[in-house]
Design an enzyme around this catalytic site. Structure first.
Site, PDB file in Angstrom:
ATOM      1  N   GLY A  67      -6.825 -15.179   3.593  1.00 54.83           N
ATOM      2  CA  GLY A  67      -5.781 -15.237   2.573  1.00 54.83           C
ATOM      3  C   GLY A  67      -4.383 -15.299   3.157  1.00 54.83           C
ATOM      4  O   GLY A  67      -3.502 -15.992   2.629  1.00 54.83           O
ATOM      5  N   CYS A  68      -4.174 -14.615   4.260  1.00 53.24           N
ATOM      6  CA  CYS A  68      -2.845 -14.595   4.891  1.00 53.24           C
ATOM      7  C   CYS A  68      -2.507 -15.950   5.504  1.00 53.24           C
ATOM      8  O   CYS A  68      -1.350 -16.372   5.472  1.00 53.24           O
ATOM      9  CB  CYS A  68      -2.774 -13.482   5.931  1.00 53.24           C
ATOM     10  SG  CYS A  68      -3.059 -11.861   5.195  1.00 53.24           S
TER      11      CYS A  68
END
Length: 192
Positions: A67-68
């Site tokens: 996600g990052c």
């Protein structure tokens, strides 16, 4: 009956996500810390950045994780839109400055478009009332490298030049988080 109601309330409280971050109208805590931009470290100052306009301060769990990676790439792709609206972006995580130097320069992620701050002890995240979890032994990043630091919850704050938080964005997927931040910036934009 009271026991059933109490049991339902307790069950709901346990399953609800934790989101206790600073809210709209709160003063954003100032910070100055080691940061990386395009692979080069320097000292980032929120106070100095606010002199130039609105700042989007986004906290993320760890560089080089699913996600990052998506969130950093999306901020990089939309960087010109934030700039055109008179805003800058800064990412904050508990990663070491060495990891951030790699991540900030990587064309697939930050692409040298915005600084990312090393909050190695979690003090900045905690000052924004974010939950910080301890490092989890055995965790690896998307490159297979060990992750040896804690994690702050994914939350974005839009801070106006007077230091006020005008929006706190949490509990969204990474791309939605960036899109919501841009929407808020455009709503509060003073750029012509």
């Amino acid at each position: 009956m009271k026991t059933v109601i109490y049991g339902c309330l307790l069950s709901a409280a346990i399953t609800l996500p934790c989101f206790a971050a600073l809210k709209e109208g709160d003063k954003a805590p100032d910070f100055q810390a080691k940061a990386s931009l395009a692979g080069k470290d320097h000292v980032y100052s929120l106070k100095d950045a606010l002199k130039k306009g609105t700042v989007v301060v986004y906290f993320y769990p760890s560089a080089y994780t699913g996600g990052c990676n998506i969130q950093a790439h999306t901020f990089a792709v939309k960087h010109e839109q934030f700039s055109a609206a008179g805003a800058s972006v800064v990412g904050v995580s508990l990663d070491s400055i060495e990891r951030l130097n790699e991540f900030s320069a990587d064309p697939d992620f930050c692409a040298g478009k915005f600084p990312i701050v090393s909050d190695a002890d979690g003090a900045i995240a905690k000052s924004y009332d974010l939950t910080v979890r301890e490092a989890q032994p055995g965790k690896t990043d998307s490159r297979g490298q060990p992750i040896d630091h804690g994690f702050a919850e994914r939350t974005t704050f839009v801070v106006t030049p007077d230091g006020q938080i005008v929006s706190t964005i949490g509990e969204l997927k990474p791309v939605e988080n960036v899109e919501k931040a841009l929407e808020i910036v455009l709503k509060h934009s003073t750029a012509k």
